[in-house]
Write a protein that holds these residues in place. Structure first.
Motif, PDB file in Angstrom:
ATOM      1  N   ILE A 102      50.764  18.425  85.640  1.00  0.00           N
ATOM      2  CA  ILE A 102      50.137  18.731  84.360  1.00  0.00           C
ATOM      3  C   ILE A 102      48.620  18.854  84.520  1.00  0.00           C
ATOM      4  N   THR A 103      48.026  17.957  85.312  1.00  0.00           N
ATOM      5  CA  THR A 103      46.591  18.014  85.549  1.00  0.00           C
ATOM      6  C   THR A 103      46.266  17.374  86.898  1.00  0.00           C
ATOM      7  N   TYR A 104      45.156  17.808  87.494  1.00  0.00           N
ATOM      8  CA  TYR A 104      44.727  17.254  88.777  1.00  0.00           C
ATOM      9  C   TYR A 104      44.036  15.903  88.629  1.00  0.00           C
ATOM     10  N   ASP A 105      43.507  15.621  87.429  1.00  0.00           N
ATOM     11  CA  ASP A 105      42.811  14.347  87.246  1.00  0.00           C
ATOM     12  C   ASP A 105      42.912  13.930  85.788  1.00  0.00           C
ATOM     13  N   GLY A 106      43.695  12.898  85.525  1.00  0.00           N
ATOM     14  CA  GLY A 106      43.884  12.418  84.163  1.00  0.00           C
ATOM     15  C   GLY A 106      44.254  10.943  84.159  1.00  0.00           C
ATOM     16  N   SER A 107      44.418  10.396  82.969  1.00  0.00           N
ATOM     17  CA  SER A 107      44.788   8.989  82.849  1.00  0.00           C
ATOM     18  C   SER A 107      45.459   8.747  81.503  1.00  0.00           C
ATOM     19  N   ASN A 108      46.123   7.600  81.411  1.00  0.00           N
ATOM     20  CA  ASN A 108      46.699   7.111  80.164  1.00  0.00           C
ATOM     21  C   ASN A 108      47.586   8.139  79.462  1.00  0.00           C
ATOM     22  N   PRO A 109      48.573   8.727  80.159  1.00  0.00           N
ATOM     23  CA  PRO A 109      49.460   9.691  79.498  1.00  0.00           C
ATOM     24  C   PRO A 109      50.377   8.997  78.498  1.00  0.00           C
ATOM     25  N   ILE A 117      55.720  16.717  73.770  1.00  0.00           N
ATOM     26  CA  ILE A 117      54.302  17.005  73.912  1.00  0.00           C
ATOM     27  C   ILE A 117      53.653  15.788  74.559  1.00  0.00           C
ATOM     28  N   LEU A 118      52.818  16.026  75.550  1.00  0.00           N
ATOM     29  CA  LEU A 118      52.218  14.938  76.300  1.00  0.00           C
ATOM     30  C   LEU A 118      50.708  14.895  76.051  1.00  0.00           C
ATOM     31  N   ALA A 119      50.206  13.727  75.704  1.00  0.00           N
ATOM     32  CA  ALA A 119      48.759  13.527  75.573  1.00  0.00           C
ATOM     33  C   ALA A 119      48.251  12.770  76.790  1.00  0.00           C
ATOM     34  N   PHE A 120      47.016  13.025  77.166  1.00  0.00           N
ATOM     35  CA  PHE A 120      46.392  12.273  78.252  1.00  0.00           C
ATOM     36  C   PHE A 120      44.882  12.408  78.138  1.00  0.00           C
ATOM     37  N   LYS A 121      44.182  11.556  78.851  1.00  0.00           N
ATOM     38  CA  LYS A 121      42.725  11.607  78.864  1.00  0.00           C
ATOM     39  C   LYS A 121      42.223  12.150  80.194  1.00  0.00           C
ATOM     40  N   SER A 122      41.091  12.804  80.135  1.00  0.00           N
ATOM     41  CA  SER A 122      40.375  13.213  81.334  1.00  0.00           C
ATOM     42  C   SER A 122      38.908  12.903  81.081  1.00  0.00           C
ATOM     43  N   GLY A 123      38.416  11.811  81.697  1.00  0.00           N
ATOM     44  CA  GLY A 123      37.113  11.313  81.296  1.00  0.00           C
ATOM     45  C   GLY A 123      37.209  10.817  79.865  1.00  0.00           C
ATOM     46  N   GLY A 124      36.311  11.279  79.004  1.00  0.00           N
ATOM     47  CA  GLY A 124      36.380  10.916  77.591  1.00  0.00           C
ATOM     48  C   GLY A 124      37.020  11.976  76.733  1.00  0.00           C
ATOM     49  N   VAL A 125      37.687  12.944  77.359  1.00  0.00           N
ATOM     50  CA  VAL A 125      38.301  14.053  76.622  1.00  0.00           C
ATOM     51  C   VAL A 125      39.778  13.776  76.408  1.00  0.00           C
ATOM     52  N   LEU A 126      40.234  13.875  75.158  1.00  0.00           N
ATOM     53  CA  LEU A 126      41.655  13.756  74.846  1.00  0.00           C
ATOM     54  C   LEU A 126      42.280  15.146  74.910  1.00  0.00           C
ATOM     55  N   ASN A 127      43.404  15.242  75.606  1.00  0.00           N
ATOM     56  CA  ASN A 127      44.094  16.513  75.790  1.00  0.00           C
ATOM     57  C   ASN A 127      45.553  16.376  75.379  1.00  0.00           C
ATOM     58  N   VAL A 128      46.158  17.508  75.019  1.00  0.00           N
ATOM     59  CA  VAL A 128      47.602  17.555  74.816  1.00  0.00           C
ATOM     60  C   VAL A 128      48.167  18.702  75.638  1.00  0.00           C
ATOM     61  N   SER A 129      49.402  18.529  76.093  1.00  0.00           N
ATOM     62  CA  SER A 129      50.057  19.557  76.903  1.00  0.00           C
ATOM     63  C   SER A 129      51.457  19.817  76.355  1.00  0.00           C
ATOM     64  N   ASN A 130      51.805  21.108  76.282  1.00  0.00           N
ATOM     65  CA  ASN A 130      53.171  21.484  75.922  1.00  0.00           C
ATOM     66  C   ASN A 130      54.049  21.602  77.171  1.00  0.00           C
TER      67      ASN A 130
END
Length: 419
Positions: A102-109, A117-130
């Motif tokens: 889903i991503t090369y660098d993330g945390s807290n999925p 739908i999956l949420a995760f953080k990258s640094g201080g950015v909140l992201n969602v993925s389908n």
């Protein structure tokens, strides 16, 4: 006649073995890590689903429908040598039996509670993925959680240090558009919920409020529990368990807690919040860790731990009872053999009698109880010491009977309990 006699004899000989064999929980699936590989156990069958051993920085988590597993691994080669740590987030499909990054660098999925739908953080950015691509949702995000309807997040921005002192941590609600591709603003759907006081108190204990984490919703969605923490080193010894009403009208500090014991948990159907209260890290001694339950909105709290005992973990068994991992109160020892080993005890709210459910052999303890309502089974980890990584997952009836090893040598794990 002889043939019939021999058939009966064979059946009688096999009967003890048949009685010993325990059926697997039908609805429960387990995803777990063992020896650097990702595994599943479904319908009694263990299967290794990863090919190469690696370090898992994020434990596996099941999607809401049990068709996907998310996990985080440490890559063999970092994106940049300047990165202290890097976690690739992957998902695995049980239907296609394929892994997808889903991503090369993330945390807290975290999976949505209602869809894949999956949420995760990258640094201080909140992201969602389908699960095909991901989208930026908001900036400056600390810890977070999904709202129960899957259409928004609750999160916090931590306090920052300025020349005139610390700012306040702030709680936010972040709405989620249905069509991610049409997101044009990372601030449009952000609503400020509550500004946490810079200093919070409970009795004669006070601490500097720096961050808010571990958001959990009550069964009816009207209350949100969370932990307020001071600076990193201080938070090892003291944090505050807090609640806020979903209409943002009521904020309350309930009690002091530490991270080393189980996180607070709501009962299944009633607005009862269970937690292990008490400050001071475990290396200061196995003491001052009491199982408490607070009922909302009455704020009626009761302590369930008798004198001379301390709790390390717990699980709700139903709305009226909990199972705790309990030790005799004692001082800390650098010699693991001198530390107390916990056993599981059943506590029914409002009753004086508390029943010991497990009796681990000398040198072993029972930790991390988790009750599985769909299977009516109690699970826990049995290991030699608090810090021991070599551990077995046990399972038993809800009253502790018919206990047995379910999965040997597990690291991180997660259950899917079916619908």
């Amino acid at each position: 006649m002889k043939k019939k006699f021999f058939l009966i004899l064979i059946f009688l000989l096999l009967l003890p073995n048949l009685a010993i064999a325990k059926p697997e929980p039908e609805k429960v699936k387990v995803a777990f890590v063992r020896d650097g590989f990702l595994w599943t156990k479904i319908s009694g069958r263990e299967e290794k689903i990863s090919i190469k051993p690696t370090k898992y920085n994020e434990p596996p988590q099941w999607s809401h429908d049990g068709k996907w597993i998310v996990y985080g691994v440490e890559p063999k080669e970092k994106l940049s040598p300047n990165l202290e740590s890097q976690t690739e987030i992957w998902v695995y499909s049980l239907e296609t039996r394929k892994h997808k990054r889903i991503t090369y660098d993330g945390s807290n999925p975290k999976w949505s509670p209602v869809e894949n739908i999956l949420a995760f953080k990258s640094g201080g950015v909140l992201n969602v993925s389908n699960l095909d691509q991901f989208y930026n949702i908001a900036l400056g995000v600390g810890d977070y959680n999904w709202f129960p309807d899957g259409r928004a997040f609750i999160t916090a921005s931590g306090a920052s240090l300025r020349p005139d002192g610390w700012t306040n941590p702030v709680l936010y609600k972040i709405g989620l558009d249905k069509d991610f591709s049409k997101i044009t603003s990372l601030t449009k759907n952000v609503k400020k919920l509550y500004t946490i006081p810079s200093e919070i108190k409970k009795g004669n204990i006070s601490l500097l409020a720096i961050d808010a984490t571990n958001f959990q919703f009550s069964p009816d969605g009207k209350w949100i529990s969370f932990m307020v923490s001071p600076t990193a080193s201080w938070s090892m010894d003291s944090n505050m368990m807090c609640v806020i009403s979903s209409d943002e009208q009521t904020f309350e500090v309930l009690d002091e807690m530490i991270w080393e014991v189980d996180s607070p948990k709501w009962a299944f159907h009633q607005n009862r919040l269970g937690y292990i209260a008490g400050g001071g890290r475990i290396v200061m001694g196995f003491k001052n860790k009491k199982m408490k339950v607070t009922e909302l909105p009455a704020y009626k709290s009761i302590s369930l731990t008798p004198p001379h005992f301390a709790e390390l973990g717990f699980t709700w068994r139903d709305d009226q009872s909990v199972v705790v991992s309990r030790v005799n109160e004692s001082e800390w020892s650098n010699d693991p053999k001198q530390r107390p080993d916990p056993s599981l005890f059943s506590i029914k709210i409002g009753e004086q009698t508390q029943l010991q459910l497990t009796h681990p052999p000398k040198g072993f303890g029972d930790y991390h109880p988790i009750y599985l309502p769909s299977a009516r089974k109690l699970t826990w980890v049995r290991k030699k010491d608090l810090a021991e990584t070599q551990r077995d997952l046990w399972i038993a009836d809800s009253n502790g009977e018919n206990a047995r090893i379910w999965i040997k040598n597990v690291d991180g794990y997660d259950f899917y309990q079916g619908k």
